[in-house]
Design an enzyme around this catalytic site. Structure first.
Site, short mmCIF file in Angstrom:
data_model
loop_
_atom_site.label_atom_id
_atom_site.label_comp_id
_atom_site.label_asym_id
_atom_site.label_seq_id
_atom_site.Cartn_x
_atom_site.Cartn_y
_atom_site.Cartn_z
N GLY A 153 0.79 -1.22 0.00
CA GLY A 153 0.00 0.00 0.00
C GLY A 153 0.82 1.27 0.00
O GLY A 153 1.99 1.30 -0.39
N CYS A 154 0.20 2.34 0.48
CA CYS A 154 0.79 3.68 0.37
C CYS A 154 2.06 3.87 1.18
O CYS A 154 2.84 4.77 0.90
CB CYS A 154 -0.24 4.73 0.78
SG CYS A 154 -1.69 4.81 -0.30
N ASN A 155 2.26 3.05 2.21
CA ASN A 155 3.48 3.18 3.01
C ASN A 155 4.68 2.50 2.37
O ASN A 155 5.82 2.67 2.80
CB ASN A 155 3.28 2.61 4.42
CG ASN A 155 2.75 1.19 4.42
OD1 ASN A 155 1.55 1.00 4.49
ND2 ASN A 155 3.62 0.19 4.34
N ALA A 156 4.46 1.71 1.30
CA ALA A 156 5.46 0.77 0.82
C ALA A 156 6.71 1.41 0.24
O ALA A 156 7.76 0.77 0.17
CB ALA A 156 4.84 -0.16 -0.23
N MET A 355 2.12 6.51 5.17
CA MET A 355 1.09 5.81 5.93
C MET A 355 0.32 4.90 4.99
O MET A 355 0.13 5.23 3.82
CB MET A 355 0.12 6.81 6.55
CG MET A 355 0.77 7.82 7.48
SD MET A 355 1.52 9.21 6.60
CE MET A 355 0.09 10.23 6.31
#
Length: 368
Positions: A153-156, A355
């Site tokens: 996801g967006c934290n990756a 995040m």
């Protein structure tokens, strides 16, 4: 991997701590059609006032999207999962190749210099992964080592940066690239529900690449040093952001809990304080904040809980305004804008923050 230090990191000042790696170049790319929120409402024929308000109060002016072509009646119908996976493959490789080349140009490097490529995506699944497809597309040396981070996801982007910084530390002088390429159009469901509206009003297509090199003995390259990382998995909110199978739609569907901005905001202090613990730095000593463009409410919650100013997150909000949330690569779009601004000075510190699902907050401390 463990990096030998003369003292534990906690007892050293950031200025004297050895760098894990250096950030030596960045590049971004977007594909598809730039479309404003009001234009998108018309294209999707959305007239529900509640849904329209989600789009129009998002702090997003425009995003790059590749929508399904209209049928004979002018309607844009939902695409089956197979067609969405094909879209993901096409767009992710196209954008990724552009961002990678832009990144290498900024780093003063060529494709032949690349020794490790790590590709990050959450908008589709492929085997072989994007790293293999990008290497073939650009004619990169097939001996180039590679890795793929899928579905985090967006934290990756920061998860990948942590891993690849370790690789460059183990291979000083060799060039590695983190490539985040997110075809969010390939994760859209066009069903008119409020759940879908929250997602469709937010995400855009984009790719970003970051070049890393570890200094060898006696070497000191230009570019900020990566000093340390800190992570926090909010286990109580593990289902608050997810991308899973929707049996009614016969496809994958993304879900964002309305409470997630407040969950992220309430836990931001915990991970930032851990990141800075033992460094002698306070939050007020951080000169540059590069925060994921997760959405207006997410940014506001981080600003309030960390005591930041609107100026601190000017690049974060600018990327949200011009691109929407481009998932794992958002913070690199902000980093590129900071570099173009030319305000970072030697000795200054920055915090990178992303995040995403888990729910997870990832951070890194860097120094120019």
């Amino acid at each position: 991997m463990t990096i030998a230090l003369e003292k534990p990191a906690e007892s050293r000042s950031p200025a004297s701590a050895p760098a894990i790696s250096r950030m030596v170049g960045v590049g971004t790319a977007a594909t598809g059609t730039p479309v404003s929120q009001s234009e998108l409402l018309e294209l999707l024929d959305i007239d529900d006032p509640r849904v329209r308000s989600v789009y129009l109060n998002s702090a997003i002016d425009r995003r790059h999207l590749t929508l399904p072509e209209p049928d004979a009646a002018g309607r844009r119908l939902p695409e089956p999962q197979g067609r969405l996976l094909d879209k993901h493959k096409r767009l992710a490789v196209e954008m990724g190749a552009q961002a990678l080349q832009a990144c290498l140009k900024r780093a003063g490097a060529d494709l032949s210099d690349l020794r490790h490529l790590c590709c990050v995506t959450s908008t589709g699944f492929l085997t072989p992964g994007l790293s293999a497809l990008v290497i073939r597309e650009l004619g990169i040396d097939p001996h180039c080592s590679r890795s793929d981070i899928v579905g985090m996801g967006c934290n990756a982007g920061l998860n990948a940066l942590n891993v690849v910084a370790g690789w460059t530390a183990a291979h000083p002088g060799e060039l590695a690239v983190v490539l985040c390429t997110e075809a969010c159009s390939a994760a859209y469901a066009l069903d008119g529900t409020m759940r879908t509206a929250v997602v469709n009003s937010l995400f855009g297509d984009g790719a970003a690449a970051l070049a890393l090199v570890g200094d060898g003995p006696g070497e000191s390259r230009p570019g900020p040093r990566i000093l340390r990382f800190a992570s926090y998995l909010i286990t109580g909110a593990i289902d608050a952001m997810r991308y899973d199978w929707d049996g009614d739609l016969g496809r994958f569907s993304f879900f964002l809990d309305p409470q997630i901005p407040y969950v992220v905001g309430a836990n931001a202090e915990t991970v930032v304080d851990r990141l800075l613990a033992g460094t002698g730095l306070r939050r007020s000593d951080i000169d540059h904040w590069l925060v994921h463009s997760g959405g207006k409410k997410v940014i506001d919650a981080v600003v309030v809980n960390l005591g930041l100013s609107r100026h601190d997150v000017r690049h974060t909000t600018g990327v949200l305004r011009d691109h929407g949330n481009v998932s794992s690569g958002s913070f690199l779009f902000s980093y590129e804008r900071l570099l173009e601004e030319g305000v970072a000075r030697p000795g200054e510190h920055g915090v990178l923050m992303t995040m995403g699902p888990g729910s997870t907050i990832e951070t890194a401390l860097i120094q120019w």
